[in-house]
Design a protein around this motif. Structure first.
Motif, PDB file in Angstrom:
ATOM      1  N   LEU A 136     115.393 100.232  58.930  1.00  0.00           N
ATOM      2  CA  LEU A 136     116.428 100.944  58.188  1.00  0.00           C
ATOM      3  C   LEU A 136     117.817 100.672  58.746  1.00  0.00           C
ATOM      4  CD1 LEU A 136     114.698 104.450  57.944  1.00  0.00           C
ATOM      5  CD2 LEU A 136     114.530 102.550  56.323  1.00  0.00           C
ATOM      6  N   GLY A 137     117.898 100.390  60.059  1.00  0.00           N
ATOM      7  CA  GLY A 137     119.193 100.197  60.699  1.00  0.00           C
ATOM      8  C   GLY A 137     119.932  98.984  60.175  1.00  0.00           C
ATOM      9  N   GLU A 138     121.243  99.088  60.094  1.00  0.00           N
ATOM     10  CA  GLU A 138     122.085  97.993  59.604  1.00  0.00           C
ATOM     11  C   GLU A 138     122.940  97.379  60.693  1.00  0.00           C
ATOM     12  OE1 GLU A 138     124.283  99.437  56.265  1.00  0.00           O
ATOM     13  OE2 GLU A 138     122.500  99.679  55.005  1.00  0.00           O
ATOM     14  N   GLN A 139     122.913  97.977  61.871  1.00  0.00           N
ATOM     15  CA  GLN A 139     123.719  97.471  62.983  1.00  0.00           C
ATOM     16  C   GLN A 139     123.041  97.801  64.296  1.00  0.00           C
ATOM     17  OE1 GLN A 139     127.662  99.114  63.218  1.00  0.00           O
ATOM     18  NE2 GLN A 139     128.216  97.980  65.052  1.00  0.00           N
ATOM     19  N   GLY A 140     123.212  96.906  65.270  1.00  0.00           N
ATOM     20  CA  GLY A 140     122.721  97.174  66.612  1.00  0.00           C
ATOM     21  C   GLY A 140     121.246  96.856  66.775  1.00  0.00           C
ATOM     22  N   ALA A 141     120.625  97.529  67.725  1.00  0.00           N
ATOM     23  CA  ALA A 141     119.229  97.290  68.076  1.00  0.00           C
ATOM     24  C   ALA A 141     118.571  98.611  68.432  1.00  0.00           C
ATOM     25  CB  ALA A 141     119.127  96.317  69.252  1.00  0.00           C
ATOM     26  N   ALA A 142     117.251  98.618  68.441  1.00  0.00           N
ATOM     27  CA  ALA A 142     116.501  99.820  68.807  1.00  0.00           C
ATOM     28  C   ALA A 142     115.182  99.398  69.422  1.00  0.00           C
ATOM     29  CB  ALA A 142     116.269 100.720  67.596  1.00  0.00           C
ATOM     30  N   GLN A 143     114.617 100.290  70.205  1.00  0.00           N
ATOM     31  CA  GLN A 143     113.342 100.032  70.854  1.00  0.00           C
ATOM     32  C   GLN A 143     112.265 100.974  70.323  1.00  0.00           C
ATOM     33  OE1 GLN A 143     114.316 100.295  75.149  1.00  0.00           O
ATOM     34  NE2 GLN A 143     113.683  98.166  75.253  1.00  0.00           N
ATOM     35  N   VAL A 171     118.988  93.936  65.063  1.00  0.00           N
ATOM     36  CA  VAL A 171     119.602  93.608  63.775  1.00  0.00           C
ATOM     37  C   VAL A 171     120.901  92.848  64.018  1.00  0.00           C
ATOM     38  CG1 VAL A 171     120.622  94.555  61.661  1.00  0.00           C
ATOM     39  CG2 VAL A 171     118.537  95.565  62.605  1.00  0.00           C
ATOM     40  N   THR A 172     121.763  93.423  64.865  1.00  0.00           N
ATOM     41  CA  THR A 172     122.968  92.737  65.331  1.00  0.00           C
ATOM     42  C   THR A 172     123.093  92.987  66.831  1.00  0.00           C
ATOM     43  OG1 THR A 172     124.442  94.639  64.958  1.00  0.00           O
ATOM     44  CG2 THR A 172     124.123  93.103  63.108  1.00  0.00           C
ATOM     45  N   THR A 173     123.857  92.167  67.513  1.00  0.00           N
ATOM     46  CA  THR A 173     123.973  92.300  68.964  1.00  0.00           C
ATOM     47  C   THR A 173     125.008  93.335  69.383  1.00  0.00           C
ATOM     48  OG1 THR A 173     125.535  90.447  69.013  1.00  0.00           O
ATOM     49  CG2 THR A 173     123.209  89.949  69.413  1.00  0.00           C
ATOM     50  N   ASP A 174     125.802  93.861  68.435  1.00  0.00           N
ATOM     51  CA  ASP A 174     126.766  94.908  68.786  1.00  0.00           C
ATOM     52  C   ASP A 174     126.117  96.264  68.545  1.00  0.00           C
ATOM     53  OD1 ASP A 174     126.799  94.104  66.105  1.00  0.00           O
ATOM     54  OD2 ASP A 174     128.695  95.129  65.717  1.00  0.00           O
TER      55      ASP A 174
END
Length: 286
Positions: A136-143, A171-174
């Protein structure tokens, strides 16, 4: 009399050595809970992608036998970044699962096994279960993190040594780092590159309280080290507070009572080991 002193010396040595052997026996089994998507621990994805996630349990020591009495693993995930695809969970025989909302936010997918027969022989490597996650995320990362995982001993009194490998989805590195001040002055969020360190913000202030630091968990038990820790996904740091004025600078570190007990016990054992032969020779000369 000679036998008496020899027996006493052997008994002292037994008390010194026995805890070491007992600890070694207790640590004889070692396990790893291994969480992957598409066979790897880190994946680059796009919003809307669906991942097949697999949880494996591996025996990592070389001892024989692998009787399983009970095990559990809690896979924590950010439900603003992921959703478990309904109907996608597949389980090995004897495994149960439940997907629950956590009081501190997010969700956890629980995997459990309890042998009703008092133990079952398992292969050294076994798939606990698999499921699908929609991103669902559009930015960043999650564990997706292994939490509260264990493999129980036969009597249920404690567990064997276990480690875990988590899954990181990028998803993105920022990544976005939020600061929850828990009643203190507001701190702006930061955009931090995945794998980089967070810039330490100015300490928040709160009337009647003093700031104890930033923590990675809502219960404020795991301090964040701005000099060493790096960002592994979108995250929130939580401010810790103690009521009143900050304490005075601490003096030299003191030892806990158990540390003194270990030191004293070791000193007494060493003294006995050195002095018993001397005392025995003196007794035999009488």
């Amino acid at each position: 009399m000679k036998r008496f002193w020899t027996g006493l010396l052997a008994l002292c040595l037994l008390f010194i050595v026995l805890p070491t052997h007992a600890a070694a026996a207790e640590e004889s089994r070692k396990y790893t809970f291994d969480l992957t998507a598409n066979g790897v621990h880190e994946v680059q994805v796009k919003p809307g992608d669906v991942l097949t996630v697999t949880l494996m349990l591996r025996r990592t020591d070389s001892a024989d036998g692998n009787e399983m009495y009970a095990m559990q693993d809690e896979l924590g995930y950010d439900d603003t970044f992921f959703e478990v695809v309904p109907g996608s969970i597949l389980l090995s025989d004897g495994i149960t699962t439940e997907d629950l909302a956590l009081p501190a936010g997010g969700r956890a997918l629980y995997f459990n096994h309890l042998s009703l027969a008092g133990g079952e022989e398992w292969p050294r490597e076994r798939m606990i279960g698999s499921f699908q996650l929609r991103v669902l995320g559009e930015q960043g990362a999650a564990q997706v993190k292994n939490q509260n995982y264990l493999v129980s001993r036969k009597d249920g009194n404690g567990s064997y040594t276990s480690a875990a490998q988590d899954l990181t989805v990028v998803v993105t590195t920022d990544c976005i780092v939020h600061f929850e001040t828990n009643g203190g002055s507001q701190i702006d969020s930061q955009s931090v590159l995945y794998g980089e360190k967070i810039t330490k913000p100015q300490d928040p202030v709160r009337e009647g309280y003093w700031f104890t630091g930033w923590y990675r968990d809502v219960n404020r038990t795991e301090p964040w080290d701005f000099e060493k820790d790096v960002v592994q996904g979108n995250m929130t740091l939580y401010a810790g507070w103690d009521e009143g004025e900050p304490p005075a600078a601490h003096g030299p570190a003191t030892w806990d009572s158990w540390q003194w007990s270990v030191l004293v016990t070791g000193a007494v054992a060493l003294l006995l080991f050195v002095s018993l032969p001397v005392l025995r020779r003196r007794w035999e000369k009488r």
